[in-house]
Structures are given as structure tokens and as C-alpha cells.
Enzyme design. Structure first.
Site, PDB file in Angstrom:
ATOM      1  N   GLU A  72       0.822  -1.226   0.000  1.00 30.18           N
ATOM      2  CA  GLU A  72       0.000   0.000   0.000  1.00 30.18           C
ATOM      3  C   GLU A  72       0.848   1.265   0.000  1.00 30.18           C
ATOM      4  OE1 GLU A  72      -0.689  -2.703   1.691  1.00 30.18           O
ATOM      5  OE2 GLU A  72      -2.696  -3.240   0.995  1.00 30.18           O
ATOM      6  N   HIS A  81     -10.902  -4.467   9.480  1.00 29.75           N
ATOM      7  CA  HIS A  81     -11.517  -4.366   8.153  1.00 29.75           C
ATOM      8  C   HIS A  81     -12.854  -3.639   8.208  1.00 29.75           C
ATOM      9  CE1 HIS A  81      -8.471  -7.150   6.795  1.00 29.75           C
ATOM     10  NE2 HIS A  81      -8.982  -7.210   5.592  1.00 29.75           N
TER      11      HIS A  81
HETATM   12  C1  LIG Z   1      -2.050  -4.753   4.333  1.00 27.68           C
HETATM   13  C2  LIG Z   1      -3.139  -5.543   3.688  1.00 27.68           C
HETATM   14  N1  LIG Z   1      -3.365  -5.381   2.369  1.00 27.68           N
HETATM   15  C3  LIG Z   1      -4.338  -6.090   1.741  1.00 27.68           C
HETATM   16  C4  LIG Z   1      -5.129  -6.962   2.456  1.00 27.68           C
HETATM   17  C5  LIG Z   1      -6.252  -7.752   1.761  1.00 27.68           C
HETATM   18  N2  LIG Z   1      -5.825  -9.168   1.670  1.00 27.68           N
HETATM   19  C6  LIG Z   1      -6.213 -10.075   2.598  1.00 27.68           C
HETATM   20  S1  LIG Z   1      -5.481 -11.561   2.339  1.00 27.68           S
HETATM   21  C7  LIG Z   1      -4.652 -10.978   0.982  1.00 27.68           C
HETATM   22  C8  LIG Z   1      -3.743 -11.869   0.214  1.00 27.68           C
HETATM   23  C9  LIG Z   1      -2.646 -12.388   1.072  1.00 27.68           C
HETATM   24  O1  LIG Z   1      -1.868 -13.272   0.327  1.00 27.68           O
HETATM   25  P1  LIG Z   1      -0.810 -14.151   1.097  1.00 27.68           P
HETATM   26  O2  LIG Z   1      -0.020 -13.280   2.002  1.00 27.68           O
HETATM   27  O3  LIG Z   1      -0.062 -14.936   0.088  1.00 27.68           O
HETATM   28  O4  LIG Z   1      -1.664 -15.104   2.048  1.00 27.68           O
HETATM   29  P2  LIG Z   1      -2.670 -16.231   1.564  1.00 27.68           P
HETATM   30  O5  LIG Z   1      -4.018 -15.613   1.512  1.00 27.68           O
HETATM   31  O6  LIG Z   1      -2.191 -16.734   0.238  1.00 27.68           O
HETATM   32  O7  LIG Z   1      -2.579 -17.294   2.628  1.00 27.68           O
HETATM   33  C10 LIG Z   1      -4.934  -9.642   0.744  1.00 27.68           C
HETATM   34  C11 LIG Z   1      -4.374  -8.829  -0.357  1.00 27.68           C
HETATM   35  C12 LIG Z   1      -4.881  -7.086   3.844  1.00 27.68           C
HETATM   36  N3  LIG Z   1      -5.624  -7.897   4.616  1.00 27.68           N
HETATM   37  N4  LIG Z   1      -3.873  -6.387   4.422  1.00 27.68           N
END
Ligand SMILES: Cc1ncc(C[n+]2csc(CCOP(=O)(O)OP(=O)(O)O)c2C)c(N)n1
Ligand SMILES: Cc1ncc(C[n+]2csc(CCOP(=O)(O)OP(=O)(O)O)c2C)c(N)n1
Ligand SMILES: [Mg+2]
Ligand SMILES: [Mg+2]
Lengths: 331, 337, 337, 331
Positions: free
Chosen positions: B71, B140
Site C-alpha cells: 500500500e 476491516h
Molecule cells: C495490508 C493488507 N493489504 C491487503 C489486504 C487484503 N488481503 C487479505 S489476504 C490478501 C492476500 C494475502 O496473500 P498471502 O499473504 O499470500 O496469504 P494467503 O491468503 O495466500 O494465505 C490480501 C491482499 C490485507 N488484509 N492487508
């Protein structure tokens, strides 16, 4: 994967541990399927990010930890929480927003914490717990205990600058923290190769951190390499980074059902049929003569019973009183 | 009773607020090559909420850009791109993540024009969200508009209808300053009349969503519909409520708020941010000072409870202003409690 | 007329606010092994402002820790250390850098206790600064207390005297919650009477710095001395001003503010943060609502101009509330303008 | 340093360029001494972070750029600004908070911007401009120009997570940005080794970024390696990272005079006497027969005259009208 093979080919864990790891993975698998049911039955508020497919990471890592060691978890945290020793019923209660839940219903799926077992909490901010895990390791070192802290995060968290700030400090001060990157190939709906430049492992290495890669579907390999890194950390040899290659079976969250636009059915099928951590470990247990089909089926049945009892308990549990909304803001 | 558009609409139809946002972006992407969208899962996924669906198909991945989960990084990149001839629309998935971009937003984007004595310009739009009751818990569900509204150099827009959302977003993209555009996640499905033709809505012009004489209800974002619903109930009880929507927190149309409160003699301000040190404080202070001699009762403030947003439905529902709470406050102010 | 201390002071002497901060830290570091300080150049340098001079010599680099330039990182590390038995004092050199730590502060530290249903605790103190007029320009002169005061789960302290600074900082370190402690850089050299013996000052208790009958001047941090100076001038003119210092923005002693305003019938609130959506809005709204039936005039707000802080002295001096501005506002409220 | 030698031993820059680089370094040196005088004479509001000792970095880098290329600068930015073509008098005016200054007196030393010459501004947030430079490079690529962006920052900025977030994107999208790290051994009053774990160069490398190290006191070496990296960037070959080893002669800022507690007089003396970029380049110019003592003295004198005129202009210039305080908040 070389690291991985190296460890699988190494000394196999004791029989009881091997069976315990199977049971823990089975519990997570069964728990998550139940969560999905609760969601589809409109019995669970909000959403949940399921851990199916990644069980060997949480179980392999946490089985190498002591109860008083710390972990920090993520939005996909049910597996970490269970593997660190949480109670199934109290977890369901939290997921359903009920009073007996671990957080009195205030946290829910993305914020389950189980302080008694060293789980400092799931986190809904990607990468948000990397500082907390590093601080817990700092604290352990300052207090002169030999506790270690494990920081679970996904491949997506590699995009958060905070991770590099704290890895730098962990390396400078030789903190007993292990950064466990669960690379399930996707940040939400984007393939990690579209968001991750260069080499993942070279990143922690550049900060002087001991870095390893392991097959995240091989629970014994994960356990073996983690044990080694935990020993290093306890002996004051500093932090480590463990890259676990794995895959999530379900959608990013329970509501993500049409996945065709970002990953293929074939890919999903391949991991399910060829790389399932439970199948692989179960096969090994049989080959080693540590368990036969009946024994494994017995474990599966026991686990299912525990999960069903837990879900039933949660469904019957009361919601918090509205007045509790203003409690716990300040200690 | 939205203010007339700059160019008159040829025809009317009902679309959702999400469609209005999507249309505004598509139209501006078409008319200006320098406009681009960057954010997490904005391209093929069209955001997790599908608000941007279809844009990547028309404009391609060069202009609808999936980013890493960075971000601060994408906001900083947006500031640099904006300084050098582009018009970025930075998509921050949840308003709760404003916590991660405040340096790039408040110390860089907001101040560059001033610090450079007017030489640098940052025509950047940061789109994000506000609002609870989605059972998404404390990280959230926040409504942090008070933070950005406090920073000189940032314009802050909170649309409450599809019509306003489209006209205000097009104005935001054409504005030469950084604009923080905040949508309530619960409003995306809300439908409203939106003309087919192009129109813009200027900043700093409040909109009277309903006229009335006994009490003024000032609402922001989704709180406008809460106020309108309360006004309906109050009407039945013989209380005539005027509902005013500032639409932009900065610039703020203080005159419209003060005039309405001076006319009715009573005011209630409703915003979904936390009550303390929040948007309701500014709106209430402006009215209390500006309409001092016309007020028959103290200005009442309704905001989110001063607690982190809890997950459990029975608790979360206690934290937000409701139609009943607004109506009750109005009755009390009007001596009907 | 500061409230009596828990343990009575044996003797009195004058020290600077910087010395008071230094003493409070030294005393708490001595009595509690879990307390430690982490920040940029806090050890040998004793911070660029020398406020922590001497601490590393007594407590060593294990407890007075120089960190990399990683504000978010050290705050996050502090949160984890606080959750697991330590009491970190995180030093953020300039309040302007709060922009970098808001996620760890607002999404993590502030919410952990609540989200965990009361199981996790974060006894962390984040010390930082506010205030302009040091010719440090837009990114080293902000007063962002409104941001942190808006977040439930954070306590916010703004000391205005050496006495208050010491007693409040000791209370902050012993508090089981995250506390944001903000000092005005211009106040460090200010001297005041501070007892030799130990004492604590509770949060949520405003302090009447000067009693009066005609108008209430509510000031925060260095604005308290501005209000006191204005009160002196006004006294000569026959206007008796009461000066009230909330000392903590959250918890806020609303009763003290309302009672004083109700008594005098007029109130002016002064804070160095930007005027719009700032601390003055909350204080004014609280007074206007709570003392509504006793006010003879609207509550006046004096904050920093809504512009980024400029470098040039002739411009910067225009941005902050001054003794003359406060006095003029008081005269006007009292019908002496 | 190998990279460095490689380039110094390489083709020497044209005579006029070599003399221009000497003049530019002399201008910065003289400008900064004047700033120090103004501070000590209480004629300059606030503080300033002097660039003396680091001149070869700004001049070596900017002499390899076009006027329409971008740079982002730091709190120690006078050298960058001058090297990119700023006018001495208008800079002094800004430093003294006067109306004719580059920012109408609103920015001061830490915020000087000179848009006409591609300087997007100094920055008082350590690492704060890394996103801006990356965005300028993104913009150049999108607009189809062949401009490049150079991001200057100090060793201390390696502690800011933002740098890693944007290096990742620059690498993914092959953006024409060059990250120039000015390692002057200290983040303020702390040695960089106490705050920087692992290897600096391995960090950008881990993100797949072309990374080089150069002797920051050798202006020709800096120019040569920068030229090569700029050519790569213009040709769409992507971002680069250049580590320049250098040293600041004065305190962290003009008020930092007692430095004994964080660095030794011997260390300061060694850099002054053995590694001074002006002395080293002047010697080379003489050796190459490109200039004799008189020629160099002539340059020094001209430069001094320009600086003195500039300072005099600024001291006579009017302050902004108080009413201007509310201008320029919005475009
Ligand atoms: C700082 C932040 N940006 C965006 C999000 C929205 N979001 C929630 S899970 C996710 C993807 C995370 O991917 P990863 O770290 O690979 O974990 P996975 O879901 O694959 O286990 C996103 C973008 C968030 N929760 N926090
Ligand atoms: C984010 C941030 N943290 C802290 C500071 C205070 N500060 C100003 S300069 C500086 C040291 C910077 O060191 P370095 O990046 O090596 O640059 P140098 O001063 O050596 O040129 C610090 C800590 C700041 N301006 N910004
Ligand atoms: Mg992933
Ligand atoms: Mg440095």
C-alpha cells in the site's frame, strides 16, 4: 527442494510424533471442512480463509515448538492455532462469535489469539504480525528465557516493507525468531510471480539471515528443518527464514468459488491428487509399518467426532451480551 | 433533489453505486490517456468486490495494474507518477489500510504543492472504503475519514448515492490535487437514478437530500440513508426533518450546514467514524459556532462507538448509528421524547 | 495548583521539562527491569535533542537501544515485546513520523486487547513530539494528536509543565495499555517546580492552571502557556480568565471542561494541531453540548492554520495560535472587542 | 571498489566534461561553506545538512543525466540540486526563506524542488522519496519517453521498508529508475554497521536489480558507472542500484559540532586528507594536462564569486508577504 529431501532422507521422527502429526493435520483438515459447511449453511458470520492443503506447514513447524514458544498467525490462521494446541470447540465458538470463544466473540476468524498456548494472534493486516513476532523474540532474549518466536505469513506479505525492517533488526540483534513464509502461489487472486521480483530466499539472506526452503507438503521435512532452526535460535545463533512451498485447496476465502480466471482446475487437481500432505504422510506411516489403514481410519473417525462435538458446542453457545461491547477496550 | 449537472442528462436509468464508480472510471480512462488504476487484484479480479469488473478488458493491464501487496509503495509510486504527468487512481482495498499509506499521503502527496511554492502538482485519487457491519472485525471495518480530513492539501469525498458517486469521482480524477475518495462497502449494491450523459459534481457543495423545518440531520456516506429513513419515521410523527449531505468533508460547505441548522434550530450530525475526535466533532463545532444564536438545543453527535469494531454480530450491531438512534435523538431535541 | 501527588514530595526544585522526562524514565528503568527504551540515536546521542542524555551510561545499550531508521519496525517490535512481558518506551523522533507507525499503533497496539477478548495486553509507551516555529518546515512541525486521540484503545497524553510531564510519564509507563505521549519540542527548555520525591499523576484529570470567572481558556501542551500569558494580559484589562489543561486527550476529563465553561459562560479552546477536524473540534463540541444552557457566546477554536507548515519565519509565525490571538478572541467573547 | 577501478581505468571523460565536473564540485563545496557561515552568523533560519565531502556523488551522477531526467533528493540535498542545474542565488534565497526562492520560501533547505531541471524535491522523510522516484520512472515509461529517474538516499534509508516495496515494483515492471545510495557511514549519529545487517548490495540484488558499488570520492568513476546504468535504463533494461561509498565532512547538520562520541577526529582527518573528491580530481586534471594550478584556481575564484553574489542577492531579497501563507495549499 534439495533441502527438503535432505531432511526427509534424514532421521525419521519418533513413531508417536509421526502419528501425532497425522492426527493434527487430520484435525485441521476436518475443522476447515466443517467451517466451510457452517459458512454454506449461513451459520457463520462473515468470511473465513481456509487452510486445507497447507496442513503440513503449521503442523510440521508447531510440532517442533514448545508450548511456551510464541507464534504469530495470519488471516489464514485456523491451522496455526490448532497446531499450537488450541481447543476445537473454543475455536468454533470464536468463529461463530459466541461468548465462550477464545476472544469472547470479539475477534473472529481473523483475530483468534490463544495466549495460553503462545499464539499471539491471527492478524488481518498482511504482514502485520511480523513486528509482533520479532518483538516477542526480542522479549524472550531480554528476559533470558530460551523461548523462540515463529512468524507465519504468506507470499503476499513479501510485499510489505515492515518485513524487511524487522528482519534487519532480528539479524542485527540475533533474535530467536523464525520467519515462516507459506508460499501457496497466490496473493489473493494474483500469482506470486506477478508480484514478487527476484528470489524470495535471497531476500532474507541479504539481511544475513539463515534461510531454507522446504517442501511444505512433507510434514516430516518441515518438522526436521524447523527443529534444526529452532535449536539454532535457542542456542542464540539468531533468526532464520523458512520458505515452505504449499497450496491452498479452497478459494482465497470461503466465498471464492469461481477461480477459473486466476488458476486452472488442472493445477488444483494436480496438488490434490499428487501432493496432499495427509495422503503422503499416511502412505509413509503405512510403509513404515507405524499404522495400517484401520489405525488411520480410527484417527480420522476420532478427529471427526471431536470436530463435530466442537461445532455442536459452538452452535449451542450463547452470543455475548450487547453490554460487553464496551468491555476490553482498556486493560 | 441533487443539484443540476453541468451538462444536462439525456436520459435516466437506475444503476448501483458500484456501477456508477465503474462508469466514472471507464469514462475518464477513455477521455484521458494519463489516467490509470493501480491496486491489489484490480485487473482480472476487478477487486475482491468486483467494483472494477470489465475495466481491464477494455483498457488492458498497462492501465489497470495489479500490484504487489504494498500500500505505501503504490501510493508513493502514484505520487511520483502524478508529479510527472499522470493521473493515478490508487486503489486501497480497505480504508483500514490507510494506516499504511499516511506518510505518502499526508507528508508527501498533501504537501508537495505547498512545499514547492506551487511548482509541483499531485493529481492523484486514492479510492478506499469505510464502514462496519460486514462481520469483518476490527481491522476491516474502520471509517478513518477524520484522519485525512485533518490534513491540509488533501480533498476528501464521501459519496452517498450512485449519482453523487459518479459525478464526484469524475471531478476527483480531473482535480489537480490529491483527493481521497471513500466509499461505504455496504453502499455498492445501493441503486439510484444516474443520467446517461456526462456530468460533474463540484466539491464543497452540500446537497439537501430532503427538505424539512424542525430538525437538521447532517449525514455522511451511508449515514445519509440512515438519516433519510429516520426522517420518514419522524414525518409520520409530525416532525419535519431536513437531511443535508456535505458530500465533501474538505472542502466543507459550512454555509449549507449552518443555514439549515439556523433555519430548523436543531441539528444532529451522523458519521460512521468513531465519535471521539471524529468527523462529527468538526461538523458539530461548525454548526454550534455558526448557528449559535439560532439553536434551540445542543447539537447532537452520533458516531461509531469508541471501541474497536467487534466481530460478533450481537456486539457489532451496537457500534453503529441506526435509524432508531437518529430518530430518538431527533425526538429528544424536538421535545417529543 | 496541580493535584496533590500520591506520595508527598520531600523537597521542591526547578528543572526543565526535558530533565523531568529524563528523571521519569530513569526512575522507571530503575524500579522495573522490563522497561526499556528503543529509538533512533537514543543511546550515546541521548536523542538529537539530548533529552535522554545519561541514560545509556546508567542502563547500558541493552536497555537504551539505538535502532535503525525503521519507525514502523520498532513500533511493531515494541508491540510484540509488550505482549510478552516487557514495557517498551518507543522513541519516535518527530511527531510527523507518526505517519509511518499508524498501522502498528492503530491496527495492532490499540486493538490487540479488545480483539483478544482481554487476553493480550500491550503496555507500550510511544513518546513523540508536536509543535511548529522551529523553522523545520512541513515534515518536522506537525501536531498530529488528533489522529491518535481518534483511535479507541490508545491513551493520549500532552503534558504542559515539567511537573505534569514527570508524573504523567511515570503513569504512562506503568499503564497496561498503549499510551502515546507527546511533548512540544519548544517546551523542553521550559523550567518548572518538580518535587524530588516520587509522584504519579492519574490520567483523565484536567488541571486548572489558573482560576477565573469571565472566560475559560482550554489549552493543550504548549498552548497552556500561551493561554496563561493571555490571561495575564486580560487580567490587566479586567477580564478574569480561567485556564484549564486537560493533560490527557483520552481519557478526556469532559466534566472539568464543561463545569468551567458553565461557570464562566464563555470558552476558547486552543491546540496546536490543524484547526479542521482537529482536537479543538472535539473539545469545542464537548463544551458546546455539555454547557449549552450556560454559554453566553459560541465556543471559539484556535488551532494551527489549515496549511502545511511553511519554512519562512514570516509565514510560519502566521500559522500558530499566539497570546495576542487568544487575548483578542477572549475580548471579543466578553464583548470588549 | 573493483567496479570503481574498472571504470576509472576505462575511457576518460572528455576534457570539457572533466573540467565541468570540477567546477560543479567546487560550486557545491563553496556553496555549503557559505551556508555554514550564514548559519553561524545567525542569518539562516533553522538548520541545514551539508554535503561537503560527498560532492563527487551528486556531480558524477547528475553529469550522466539529461536536463529532462528526474531526480529525487534528501534532507542533505543542496549538492543534488546544484548538480542538477539549480541557480545558486535562488537556492540561497530559499534557504533564507525569501520570496524569490525556488519554493517562495515555503520549503527551505529540506524541501528545495527545481521542477524545471527535473528535481522533484528534497525530502525530510528518510526514504520518503523512494516511491516518488519510482513513480516518475513509471510515468516516463508509460508516457513513452526515454527519461530516467534517479533516487538519491542515504545509508539510513536502508532501514525504511518503503524502499523494498518500490524496488520490488521497479524490478517487476523494469522501470527506468536508479537507486543511488550515498553511504557516508552514518545514519545521523549512529554508524551504519550498527543499523544495517547483512550486505547492502545483496538487498537490491535479491529483488533482481542490477547492482553496483563505486568509490564515491572518484567523480569520474561515479560518472562512468552511472552513464552505463542510465543507458541500460533508457534502453528499457530496467532499474539499477548504485552504492556510493563516501563521507560527510561536517556534522549531521550545521549544529552538530561535538562529534567525538560517535566518530573520531582521525577518521575525519583521513577522509579529508586522503579522499577529498576535489583534490583527487584536481590532481588528475593536472596529471592529464587538462588544467594547471592557475586554471583550477581561476575556477575556484569564479565559483566563489558566483556564490558570494548569490548569497548577497538572497540576503537582500524580501521575505514573503504574510498573506502568502494561505497560497499554494491547493493547485
Ligand atoms: C495490508 C493488507 N493489504 C491487503 C489486504 C487484503 N488481503 C487479505 S489476504 C490478501 C492476500 C494475502 O496473500 P498471502 O499473504 O499470500 O496469504 P494467503 O491468503 O495466500 O494465505 C490480501 C491482499 C490485507 N488484509 N492487508
Ligand atoms: C522517517 C524519518 N526518520 C527519522 C528522521 C530523522 N533523521 C533525519 S536525517 C537522519 C539520518 C539519515 O541518515 P542517512 O540516510 O544515512 O543520511 P545522511 O544524513 O547520512 O546523509 C534521521 C534519522 C527522518 N527525517 N525521517
Ligand atoms: Mg499466498
Ligand atoms: Mg548516512
Amino acid at each position: 527442494m534439495s533441502t527438503a529431501e535432505q531432511f526427509t532422507s534424514g532421521a525419521a521422527p519418533a513413531a508417536d510424533l509421526s502419528l501425532a502429526m497425522y492426527r493434527d493435520m487430520a484435525t485441521i483438515r476436518c475443522f476447515e471442512e466443517q467451517v466451510n459447511e457452517l459458512y454454506r449453511g449461513a451459520k457463520m458470520p462473515g468470511l473465513a480463509h481456509l487452510y486445507n492443503g497447507e496442513e503440513a506447514v503449521a503442523v510440521g513447524v508447531c510440532s517442533a515448538l514448545r508450548r511456551d514458544d510464541y507464534i504469530t498467525s495470519t488471516h489464514r490462521g485456523h491451522g496455526h492455532c490448532l497446531a499450537k494446541g488450541a481447543d476445537v470447540a473454543l475455536m468454533f465458538a470464536e468463529l461463530l462469535g459466541r461468548e465462550p470463544g477464545y476472544c469472547r466473540g470479539k475477534g473472529g476468524s481473523m483475530h483468534i489469539a490463544d495466549h495460553a498456548n503462545g499464539n499471539l494472534g491471527a492478524n488481518a493486516i498482511v504482514g502485520g504480525s511480523t513486528g509482533i513476532a520479532t518483538g516477542a523474540a526480542f522479549s524472550a532474549k531480554r528476559r533470558g528465557t530460551d523461548q523462540v518466536a515463529v512468524c507465519f505469513f504468506g507470499d503476499g506479505a513479501l510485499g510489505q516493507g515492515l518485513l524487511y525492517e524487522v528482519m534487519n533488526m532480528a539479524s542485527l540483534w540475533r533474535l530467536p525468531v523464525i520467519y515462516v513464509c507459506e508460499n501457496n502461489l497466490y496473493n489473493e487472486y494474483t500469482h506470486y510471480l506477478e508480484s514478487t521480483a527476484g528470489s524470495i530466499l535471497d531476500r532474507p539472506k541479504a539481511f544475513g539471515i539463515e534461510s531454507r526452503e522446504v517442501d511444505g507438503q512433507d510434514v516430516r521435512a518441515v518438522h526436521a528443518v524447523t527443529s534444526e532452526l529452532v535449536t539454532r535460535a535457542r542456542n542464540g545463533e539468531g533468526p532464520a527464514f523458512l520458505l515452505c512451498n504449499t497450496y491452498r485447496y479452497h478459494g482465497h476465502h470461503v466465498g471464492d468459488v469461481d477461480r477459473g480466471y486466476y488458476r486452472s482446475k488442472d493445477e488444483e487437481q494436480l496438488w490434490l491428487s499428487e501432493r496432499d500432505p495427509l495422503v503422503l504422510h499416511g502412505r509413509w506411516l503405512r510403509e513404515q509399518g507405524l499404522a495400517d489403514d484401520d489405525a488411520l481410519r480410527a484417527i480420522d473417525d476420532e478427529v471427526r467426532a471431536v470436530v463435530e462435538r466442537g461445532a455442536a458446542f459452538a452452535l449451542d453457545a450463547p452470543f455475548p451480551e450487547p453490554g460487553e461491547v464496551t468491555e476490553d477496550v482498556f486493560a | 433533489m441533487s443539484s443540476p449537472s453541468v451538462t444536462a442528462p439525456e436520459a435516466l436509468r437506475e444503476i448501483t453505486l458500484a456501477q456508477a464508480i465503474n462508469e466514472a472510471l471507464a469514462e475518464e480512462l477513455r477521455r484521458d490517456d494519463t489516467v490509470f488504476v493501480i491496486g491489489e487484484d484490480v485487473a482480472e479480479a476487478g477487486t475482491p468486490f468486483k467494483v472494477l469488473s470489465g475495466l481491464v478488458e477494455e483498457f488492458g493491464t498497462e492501465r489497470i495494474l495489479d500490484s504487489p501487496i504494498s500500500e505505501a509503495g503504490i501510493t508513493g509510486l502514484g505520487v511520483g507518477a502524478a508529479m510527472t504527468g499522470m493521473r493515478p487512481v490508487v486503489d486501497i482495498m480497505f480504508g483500514d489500510f490507510l494506516t499504511l499509506v499516511m506518510d505518502q499521503l499526508a507528508n508527501q502527496a498533501a504537501k508537495a504543492h505547498y512545499m514547492s511554492g506551487g511548482k509541483l502538482r499531485v493529481p492523484l485519487v486514492l479510492r478506499t472504503t469505510l464502514g462496519a457491519t460486514r462481520r469483518s472485525a476490527a481491522q476491516h471495518s474502520q471509517s478513518l475519514q477524520a484522519w485525512v480530513a485533518h490534513i491540509p492539501g488533501l480533498k476528501v469525498v464521501l459519496p452517498s448515492t450512485p449519482y453523487d458517486a459518479k459525478g464526484l469521482l469524475k471531478s476527483a480524477i480531473r482535480d489537480d490535487n490529491p483527493v481521497v475518495f471513500i466509499e461505504d462497502k455496504m453502499d455498492w449494491r445501493v441503486k439510484g437514478v444516474v443520467p446517461v450523459g456526462e456530468y460533474l459534481i463540484p466539491f464543497g457543495v452540500a446537497d439537501v437530500k430532503r427538505a424539512g423545518d424542525d430538525v437538521t440531520l447532517v449525514g455522511t456516506s451511508s449515514m445519509v440513508s440512515i438519516c433519510l429513513a429516520a426522517a420518514e419515521i419522524l414525518a409520520v410523527e409530525g416532525i419535519s426533518a431536513e437531511v443535508v449531505d456535505p458530500r465533501t468533508l474538505s472542502p466543507l460547505d459550512t454555509k449549507a450546514l449552518i443555514d439549515s441548522a439556523a433555519k430548523t434550530g436543531r441539528a444532529i450530525v451522523v458519521d460512521e467514524g468513531h465519535r471521539s475526535y471524529g468527523v462529527t466533532a468538526e461538523l458539530a463545532a461548525v454548526i454550534a459556532e455558526g448557528a449559535f444564536h439560532h439553536l434551540d438545543a445542543p447539537v447532537r453527535r452520533l458516531g461509531a462507538l469508541d471501541v474497536p469494531v467487534p466481530f460478533s454480530p450481537t456486539l457489532e450491531d451496537e457500534t453503529v448509528p441506526t435509524v432508531e438512534l437518529v430518530a430518538a435523538a431527533a425526538r429528544e431535541l424536538c421535545g417529543r421524547a
